[in-house]
Design an enzyme around this catalytic site. Structure first.
Site, PDB file in Angstrom:
ATOM      1  N   SER A 146       0.856  -1.186   0.000  1.00 31.45           N
ATOM      2  CA  SER A 146       0.000   0.000   0.000  1.00 31.45           C
ATOM      3  C   SER A 146       0.889   1.230   0.000  1.00 31.45           C
ATOM      4  CB  SER A 146      -0.893   0.000   1.244  1.00 31.45           C
ATOM      5  OG  SER A 146      -1.519   1.262   1.433  1.00 31.45           O
ATOM      6  N   TYR A 160      -1.797  -0.607  10.423  1.00 27.65           N
ATOM      7  CA  TYR A 160      -1.943  -0.994   9.018  1.00 27.65           C
ATOM      8  C   TYR A 160      -0.723  -0.540   8.210  1.00 27.65           C
ATOM      9  CZ  TYR A 160      -3.785  -1.251   4.268  1.00 27.65           C
ATOM     10  OH  TYR A 160      -3.955  -1.523   2.930  1.00 27.65           O
TER      11      TYR A 160
END
Length: 256
Positions: A146, A160
């Site tokens: 990501s 995350y």
């Protein structure tokens, strides 16, 4: 090394929804054989029927897999390789979790689940894939990271982002090992920006969000090129990624 055009058999984890499901559609449209796994087998079976109806000449194998069951990861990868004639050409480590709470606010369980799924389970998937690729001395390992991996992020994104940074570093380490040993296996880390999925609901109002089909199409193009590091869609995430890595943390904290 196997020519890129011959990456025929592709395994995708977390294929029952979101990025994994749409990647399966994109690769099926390109005539690839697919090995799909996820926890929700009903959705996998429905996806399999959809893909075969559109492209009856391909093979689509599906199996249940909870990636946090580490022994099952190895067993399932071997079984899916058998389903596709004994050979996997590309493995896409995609299964992930987007839970999170600010550190120290009582959300340890949610943060732990994210850490275990996004990193520890991804490690198991990389191990299983690389065992297969080392045996065959060919293959392409892809991890779906990501753009959050580029900096430490505040609030509910902290864990995350940390797991995705770890996953990107893991991919780079495996790539370094392949270079050091002369093993002809490609390793790619794909860093998607904001793509509309269930995991991105919290960021749905950002003007940078792109539709699922457009975002995944850019991901698949990057995967097919077998780039070591890809930020997708390239616009605006290549220039934004450059800025994100260099801007003061105080400003990053305001943007996140």
């Amino acid at each position: 090394m196997q020519p890129l055009s011959e990456r025929r058999n592709i395994l995708i984890t977390g294929a029952s929804s979101g990025l994994g499901e749409q990647m399966a559609r994109e690769f099926a449209a390109r005539g690839r054989n697919l090995a799909l796994c996820a926890r929700r087998t009903d959705r996998l079976q429905a996806l399999r029927a959809e893909l075969l109806a559109a492209r009856p000449g391909i093979t689509v194998a599906v199996r249940a897999l909870d990636v946090n069951d580490h022994p099952a990861v190895f067993e399932t990868f071997r079984a899916l390789a058998g389903d596709l004639g004994g050979r996997l050409d590309r493995v896409i480590v995609n299964a992930g979790l987007g839970k999170g709470r600010p550190i120290g606010t009582g959300g340890f369980r949610a943060n732990l689940q994210t850490a275990e799924t996004n990193f520890t389970a991804a490690l198991a998937q990389c191990e299983a894939a690389m065992e297969h690729f080392r045996e065959h001395r060919s293959g392409h390992l892809v991890v779906i990271s990501s753009v959050s991996a580029l900096r430490g992020l505040p609030r509910s994104s902290t864990t995350y982002a940390a797991t995705k940074a770890g996953l990107s570093a893991l991919a780079e380490g495996i790539r370094a090992e392949m270079l050091a040993t002369g093993t002809p296996v490609r390793v790619s880390a794909v860093h998607p920006g904001y793509i509309a999925t269930d995991l991105s609901e919290r960021a749905a109002r950002t003007p940078l969000m792109v539709p699922l089909e457009k975002g995944v199409r850019s991901m698949v193009r990057a995967i097919e090129r077998e780039r070591a590091d890809a930020r997708v869609p390239a616009w605006p995430w290549v220039p934004l990624g450059f800025l994100l890595r260099r801007m003061p943390l105080r400003l990053v904290a305001r943007l996140a």
